[in-house]
Each structure stands twice: as C-alpha cells, then as structure tokens.
Design a protein around this motif. Structure first.
Motif, PDB file in Angstrom:
ATOM      1  N   GLU A  35       0.839  -1.209   0.000  1.00  0.00           N
ATOM      2  CA  GLU A  35       0.000   0.000   0.000  1.00  0.00           C
ATOM      3  C   GLU A  35       0.866   1.247   0.000  1.00  0.00           C
ATOM      4  O   GLU A  35       1.934   1.280   0.614  1.00  0.00           O
ATOM      5  CB  GLU A  35      -0.893   0.011   1.238  1.00  0.00           C
ATOM      6  N   PRO A  42      -2.715  18.695   8.060  1.00  0.00           N
ATOM      7  CA  PRO A  42      -3.429  18.896   9.322  1.00  0.00           C
ATOM      8  C   PRO A  42      -4.622  19.821   9.128  1.00  0.00           C
ATOM      9  O   PRO A  42      -4.579  20.743   8.335  1.00  0.00           O
ATOM     10  CB  PRO A  42      -2.383  19.546  10.216  1.00  0.00           C
TER      11      PRO A  42
ATOM     12  N   ASP B  13      -2.855   6.648  13.908  1.00  0.00           N
ATOM     13  CA  ASP B  13      -2.843   7.174  12.546  1.00  0.00           C
ATOM     14  C   ASP B  13      -1.713   6.487  11.759  1.00  0.00           C
ATOM     15  O   ASP B  13      -0.598   6.341  12.276  1.00  0.00           O
ATOM     16  CB  ASP B  13      -2.604   8.686  12.670  1.00  0.00           C
ATOM     17  N   THR B  14      -2.004   6.060  10.531  1.00  0.00           N
ATOM     18  CA  THR B  14      -1.043   5.223   9.789  1.00  0.00           C
ATOM     19  C   THR B  14       0.338   5.861   9.690  1.00  0.00           C
ATOM     20  O   THR B  14       1.352   5.231  10.009  1.00  0.00           O
ATOM     21  CB  THR B  14      -1.563   4.952   8.362  1.00  0.00           C
ATOM     22  N   ALA B  15       0.395   7.110   9.234  1.00  0.00           N
ATOM     23  CA  ALA B  15       1.698   7.743   8.998  1.00  0.00           C
ATOM     24  C   ALA B  15       2.487   7.895  10.294  1.00  0.00           C
ATOM     25  O   ALA B  15       3.687   7.604  10.345  1.00  0.00           O
ATOM     26  CB  ALA B  15       1.500   9.099   8.329  1.00  0.00           C
ATOM     27  N   HIS B  66       2.159  15.725  11.265  1.00  0.00           N
ATOM     28  CA  HIS B  66       1.546  16.128   9.998  1.00  0.00           C
ATOM     29  C   HIS B  66       1.827  17.612   9.789  1.00  0.00           C
ATOM     30  O   HIS B  66       1.967  18.367  10.754  1.00  0.00           O
ATOM     31  CB  HIS B  66       0.037  15.894  10.024  1.00  0.00           C
ATOM     32  N   GLY B  67       1.901  17.995   8.512  1.00  0.00           N
ATOM     33  CA  GLY B  67       2.180  19.395   8.238  1.00  0.00           C
ATOM     34  C   GLY B  67       1.490  19.865   6.984  1.00  0.00           C
ATOM     35  O   GLY B  67       1.094  19.062   6.133  1.00  0.00           O
ATOM     36  N   THR B  73       2.157  20.091  13.048  1.00  0.00           N
ATOM     37  CA  THR B  73       1.319  19.613  14.146  1.00  0.00           C
ATOM     38  C   THR B  73       1.912  18.341  14.745  1.00  0.00           C
ATOM     39  O   THR B  73       2.614  17.594  14.073  1.00  0.00           O
ATOM     40  CB  THR B  73      -0.123  19.306  13.686  1.00  0.00           C
ATOM     41  N   GLN B  77      -2.793  15.996  15.864  1.00  0.00           N
ATOM     42  CA  GLN B  77      -2.759  17.191  15.017  1.00  0.00           C
ATOM     43  C   GLN B  77      -2.885  18.491  15.818  1.00  0.00           C
ATOM     44  O   GLN B  77      -3.422  19.495  15.325  1.00  0.00           O
ATOM     45  CB  GLN B  77      -3.819  17.111  13.919  1.00  0.00           C
ATOM     46  N   CYS B 105       4.817  16.277   5.941  1.00  0.00           N
ATOM     47  CA  CYS B 105       4.588  16.786   4.586  1.00  0.00           C
ATOM     48  C   CYS B 105       4.705  18.315   4.570  1.00  0.00           C
ATOM     49  O   CYS B 105       4.391  18.973   5.564  1.00  0.00           O
ATOM     50  CB  CYS B 105       3.178  16.445   4.112  1.00  0.00           C
ATOM     51  N   PHE B 130       5.176  13.812   1.844  1.00  0.00           N
ATOM     52  CA  PHE B 130       6.109  12.705   2.056  1.00  0.00           C
ATOM     53  C   PHE B 130       5.306  11.429   1.869  1.00  0.00           C
ATOM     54  O   PHE B 130       4.341  11.172   2.591  1.00  0.00           O
ATOM     55  CB  PHE B 130       6.703  12.759   3.469  1.00  0.00           C
ATOM     56  N   VAL B 131       5.698  10.641   0.880  1.00  0.00           N
ATOM     57  CA  VAL B 131       4.925   9.445   0.554  1.00  0.00           C
ATOM     58  C   VAL B 131       5.792   8.217   0.837  1.00  0.00           C
ATOM     59  O   VAL B 131       7.013   8.277   0.691  1.00  0.00           O
ATOM     60  CB  VAL B 131       4.462   9.520  -0.925  1.00  0.00           C
ATOM     61  N   PHE B 132       5.161   7.145   1.322  1.00  0.00           N
ATOM     62  CA  PHE B 132       5.925   5.917   1.544  1.00  0.00           C
ATOM     63  C   PHE B 132       5.043   4.693   1.306  1.00  0.00           C
ATOM     64  O   PHE B 132       3.822   4.806   1.225  1.00  0.00           O
ATOM     65  CB  PHE B 132       6.562   5.889   2.938  1.00  0.00           C
ATOM     66  N   VAL B 133       5.689   3.547   1.192  1.00  0.00           N
ATOM     67  CA  VAL B 133       4.986   2.305   0.875  1.00  0.00           C
ATOM     68  C   VAL B 133       5.031   1.393   2.099  1.00  0.00           C
ATOM     69  O   VAL B 133       6.038   1.365   2.816  1.00  0.00           O
ATOM     70  CB  VAL B 133       5.665   1.601  -0.323  1.00  0.00           C
ATOM     71  N   THR B 134       3.931   0.697   2.357  1.00  0.00           N
ATOM     72  CA  THR B 134       3.888  -0.208   3.503  1.00  0.00           C
ATOM     73  C   THR B 134       3.319  -1.565   3.098  1.00  0.00           C
ATOM     74  O   THR B 134       2.640  -1.680   2.088  1.00  0.00           O
ATOM     75  CB  THR B 134       2.958   0.315   4.618  1.00  0.00           C
ATOM     76  N   ASP B 135       3.607  -2.518   3.948  1.00  0.00           N
ATOM     77  CA  ASP B 135       2.927  -3.800   3.886  1.00  0.00           C
ATOM     78  C   ASP B 135       2.176  -3.890   5.213  1.00  0.00           C
ATOM     79  O   ASP B 135       2.751  -4.252   6.239  1.00  0.00           O
ATOM     80  CB  ASP B 135       3.960  -4.926   3.760  1.00  0.00           C
ATOM     81  N   PRO B 136       0.894  -3.498   5.240  1.00  0.00           N
ATOM     82  CA  PRO B 136       0.188  -3.332   6.511  1.00  0.00           C
ATOM     83  C   PRO B 136       0.105  -4.599   7.344  1.00  0.00           C
ATOM     84  O   PRO B 136      -0.054  -4.526   8.566  1.00  0.00           O
ATOM     85  CB  PRO B 136      -1.206  -2.849   6.107  1.00  0.00           C
TER      86      PRO B 136
END
Lengths: 94, 247
Positions: A35, A42, B13-15, B66-67, B73, B77, B105, B130-136
């Motif tokens: 994913e 924010p 929160d995921t990030a 988060h930004g 924040t 947040q 971000c 800022f984007v990233f990939v995960t394997d949840p």
C-alpha cells in the motif's frame, strides 16, 4: 550540496501516464501487494490517502479515459514524471 | 551529555504509527551509538507545551507529525509551529544553535524558510507530501524501510558530526542509493521524497531552476519560457520522433 530541481517541464502528463502504464504492465502485482500512504494535511479532517499499488493502473486508465480529477492518478503521474526525469538525467531511456 | 529531542506523535494514525516506530529504531538508536541522551516525546507527550518548553535547550531535534505549507502539528494534530505565530517567532529567535529535521509533509514550502528568516539555524523538511509504501500486514515492514532509512540518515550523520551540511549530503546520497536499489514498483515514490527534501539555512539557496543543456533551447527558455520549448519539442517529436528532454 549542489542539486537542481528535477526538470519536469518537458514531460507531459499524458507521456508520464503512458510510461507508468507500460512500467506497471511488466510487473506481477497479484501477490504480496503493498500500500502507498500519503498523509493528510493537518486540519483537513481528511484521512490519509491509502491505496494498493495494484490499483494504480486502474486509476491511470480512468484518468486517460477522462477522469482528470482522480486524486490518485494525479499524484501518481507527478511521481512518474520525477522518475522519468531521474532516469533521463542518468542517460536511461524513459 | 548532549541531548537530542525526538518528537513522535502516535495515536494509531497510519503515517505517525509507522514514523514513530521508525524514529525509535533509527534516530533514538543512532543517538545512543553516538553518545547523545534522548528526550523522547512519544504519543500523548508530543504536545505543543512540552515541545516548546524543550526546544530552546537543545541543539538538535528530529520531529514527526503532519504538516502543511505553514503549519507543523504533533499529537492528534495539535498545532505546534505556525508561520506568523508569536510562539514560533520567539522559539526561532532563541534557536540560533538549533537544527531541526522534520518528518512531515509540506512544511519545507513556507514554514521552514520562515523559521530560518526568524533566526533558526537550520531545518530540513519536505516541500511536498512525504509518501511511503507499507505492507500493513507486516508492521513495521521492510518495504517501508528505504523511505525512513534515507530520511533518518540526516539524523545519523548529524549525531556523529554535528554538521548539518555533512548530514544533508549523506541524506541525499542515501536517497540516491535507495532509488538505485528500489524495484520499478515503487521507485517513483522515492523520487518524490528525494526531490522534495531540502535543507533550509542561511546561504543554502533553494534548488536552481532547471536549465536546458543546448544553447538554442536556453535561448528559447530565456526569451519565450519553458512552455514554448515544450511545444517546440512536441512538434519535433511529431515530425522526427525525437523524445522531449533530449538535446
């Protein structure tokens, strides 16, 4: 420390969309799909944008068929342009 | 003993969940290896009051959150740093020796240049998302590793050298290395983060605008702009099949 911004101005959205579709068509994303996470800004009350890499081709195809406001396609095309710019700066065909 | 401030909001929160774990595994571990103590503001401790209270006594801080273009924040947040906010201005005025690394971000677009203008020594952050990939199913997985490894390379090298320029060079090298190693599946996301990362400090100007390599193209850009060069190159492609971007 010297680093120029990637030059995206010569790569059209359509060109990047086709590049991405071609790249993705060569891959087998069926198993172990991952994913992508793009956090929300924010205060927006939006949830993060989270999508499977296997769904990218579908979004790009929809974008090419006229869904120009597809948020995932718009972002993916931007990222593909950056990849293309890096590849070209390395002298590779993209 | 020198002390680094690490800010790790985490409320599921995921990030922030991924980021908080990765900062613990990397930045906090690097600090121990380099002889720094750590003031770790994790989860509900990552509040504005605690962050603002801690920063003036530190020379280095690695912060997650988060930004947007003007705002950083922390936990849930809560707004901590804002362009034009008196608390932010006061903090920067006392921050002549403070270097900050933001894992958020967008703050590199406006907030970080503003903080430098107000007196902060240096700040590294991302001007876009800022984007990233995960394997949840596999937290915190190896797929996300390259993104955080490259980001935290700044921390690792700063904690060893206390030199932000050396740390910045090391981070850029790490992004390039991760790009070269990444599978086609997700190397475009590494390109995104690498391109939007920037070290803000006095004398380190934003990346120069790209320039075409051939003199004719340079003349077109100078006198008519990139849009016209792009149009001319599309015509060239249609007539001769030469791709845009090639001299």
């Amino acid at each position: 420390m010297a680093r120029a911004k990637l030059n995206l101005t010569l790569i059209s959205d359509e060109e990047a969309a086709k590049y991405l579709l071609t790249s993705l068509s060569r891959l087998n994303l069926g198993s172990g799909d991952k994913e992508v996470v793009i956090p929300p800004p924010p205060g927006s009350k939006d949830k993060p944008i989270v999508y499977k890499i296997s769904s990218v081709a579908e979004h790009i195809q929809a974008w090419m068929n006229g869904a120009k406001d597809d948020v995932i396609a718009i972002r993916e095309i931007k990222y593909a342009k950056k990849e293309m710019a890096i590849e070209r700066s390395l002298g590779r065909k993209a | 003993m020198k002390e680094v401030l690490v800010v790790r909001p985490d409320w599921g929160d995921t990030a922030c969940r991924w980021g908080a774990e990765q900062l613990a595994r990397k930045t906090i571990a690097y600090a121990a290896q380099s002889g720094w103590s750590v003031r770790d503001l994790y989860g509900d401790d990552a509040t504005k009051a605690k962050i603002i209270a801690e920063l003036p006594s530190k020379t280095f801080a690695s912060v997650l959150g988060h930004g947007n273009e003007t705002t950083y924040t922390a936990q849930r947040q809560e707004v901590v740093l804002v362009k034009g906010d008196p608390d932010t201005d006061a903090l920067c005025a006392k921050g002549g020796n403070l270097v900050m690394n933001f894992l958020t971000c967008l703050v590199g677009e406006d907030l970080l240049p503003y903080m430098i203008e107000k007196g902060l020594k240096a700040a590294k952050g991302y001007s876009e998302e800022f984007v990233f990939v995960t394997d949840p199913a596999n937290f915190p997985d190896s797929v996300a590793e390259p993104f955080f490894r490259a980001h935290c390379e700044f921390d690792r090298v700063y904690l060893q050298t206390e030199d932000e320029d050396t740390a910045w060079d090391a981070e850029m090298a790490a992004w390039q290395e991760e790009y070269n190693k990444a599978p086609v599946t997700y190397r475009r996301y590494i390109a995104q983060d690498m391109d939007s990362s920037w070290l803000h400090k006095a004398g380190h100007e934003p990346p120069p605008e790209p320039q075409p390599s051939c003199p004719t193209s340079q003349w077109v850009v100078r006198n008519m702009g990139w849009k016209w060069l792009s149009r001319l190159r599309k015509i060239r492609k249609a007539l001769f099949g030469i791709e845009p971007g090639y001299p």
